[in-house]
Design a protein around this motif. Structure first.
Motif, PDB file in Angstrom:
ATOM      1  N   HIS A   1     -20.908 -23.042 -32.009  1.00  0.00           N
ATOM      2  CA  HIS A   1     -19.987 -23.888 -31.163  1.00  0.00           C
ATOM      3  C   HIS A   1     -18.661 -23.585 -31.418  1.00  0.00           C
ATOM      4  CE1 HIS A   1     -21.140 -25.912 -34.755  1.00  0.00           C
ATOM      5  NE2 HIS A   1     -20.061 -26.658 -34.736  1.00  0.00           N
TER       6      HIS A   1
ATOM      7  N   GLY B   1     -16.348 -24.012 -23.733  1.00  0.00           N
ATOM      8  CA  GLY B   1     -16.954 -25.059 -24.264  1.00  0.00           C
ATOM      9  C   GLY B   1     -17.222 -25.104 -25.664  1.00  0.00           C
TER      10      GLY B   1
ATOM     11  N   ARG C   1     -15.905 -26.192 -29.555  1.00  0.00           N
ATOM     12  CA  ARG C   1     -15.344 -26.992 -30.220  1.00  0.00           C
ATOM     13  C   ARG C   1     -14.078 -26.700 -30.926  1.00  0.00           C
ATOM     14  NH1 ARG C   1     -17.415 -31.637 -29.456  1.00  0.00           N
ATOM     15  NH2 ARG C   1     -16.505 -32.544 -31.325  1.00  0.00           N
TER      16      ARG C   1
ATOM     17  N   LYS D   1     -11.605 -30.023 -29.168  1.00  0.00           N
ATOM     18  CA  LYS D   1     -12.177 -31.103 -28.496  1.00  0.00           C
ATOM     19  C   LYS D   1     -11.135 -32.245 -28.970  1.00  0.00           C
ATOM     20  CE  LYS D   1     -15.560 -29.290 -26.480  1.00  0.00           C
ATOM     21  NZ  LYS D   1     -15.905 -29.287 -25.059  1.00  0.00           N
TER      22      LYS D   1
END
Length: 162
Positions: A76, A109, A111, A162
């Motif tokens: 991520h 997407g 983080r 984020k």
């Protein structure tokens, strides 16, 4: 300047300045004297990552590669690496590639983005990444053997998305 996804046909042109950059020995702890074929997997990312090129007309000015920093439970967080043809350094190519990678990571997407090894004596890169929102979160001392400065640190830099 346009930034587009790199192709296998772009690799020989990228390799021309990849080879010069690695021979300079100031920015990457990659193997020395790689052939075209040996260097290709070190730079040309495959999915889920990608390699892009910054082009002006038919000339490749620079390249970036990006993808997950780690597999599995670390996937991520993105990472990226950057090369600018020495003839085009200081002209905004690195900034454009950096902005592209940040926007790509957001769209995909991730983080955050982690750079694992920014040579502390590479002032232009450290300044650019900080200007684009990266922070130095730690420095591994004496972990890079610089041709002029000897043993210098490698910064770990991070940009939360984020």
């Amino acid at each position: 300047m346009e930034i587009r996804v790199g192709t296998d046909q772009d690799w020989p042109a990228i390799y021309a300045f990849y080879r010069v950059t690695m021979a300079e020995g100031r920015t990457y702890a990659f193997p020395f004297n790689q052939t075209l074929a040996e260097a290709e997997p070190w730079w040309m990312e495959r999915a889920p990552g990608q390699t892009v090129v910054a082009v002006e007309g038919h000339r490749i000015l620079g390249s970036a590669k990006m993808g997950p920093n780690r597999p599995g439970r670390g996937s991520h967080i993105a990472t990226g690496s950057f090369l600018v043809d020495p003839e085009h350094r200081g002209k905004g190519v690195g900034r454009a590639l950096g902005e592209y990678v940040i926007n790509w990571a957001r769209r995909e997407g991730y983080r955050g983005i982690q750079f694992n090894a920014v040579v502390e004596t590479n002032g232009p890169a450290v300044h650019l990444w900080q200007a684009l929102g990266f922070e130095i979160i730690g420095t591994v001392p004496e972990s890079f053997d610089h041709p002029e400065h000897g043993l210098v640190g490698l910064h770990v830099m991070y940009h939360g998305l984020k």
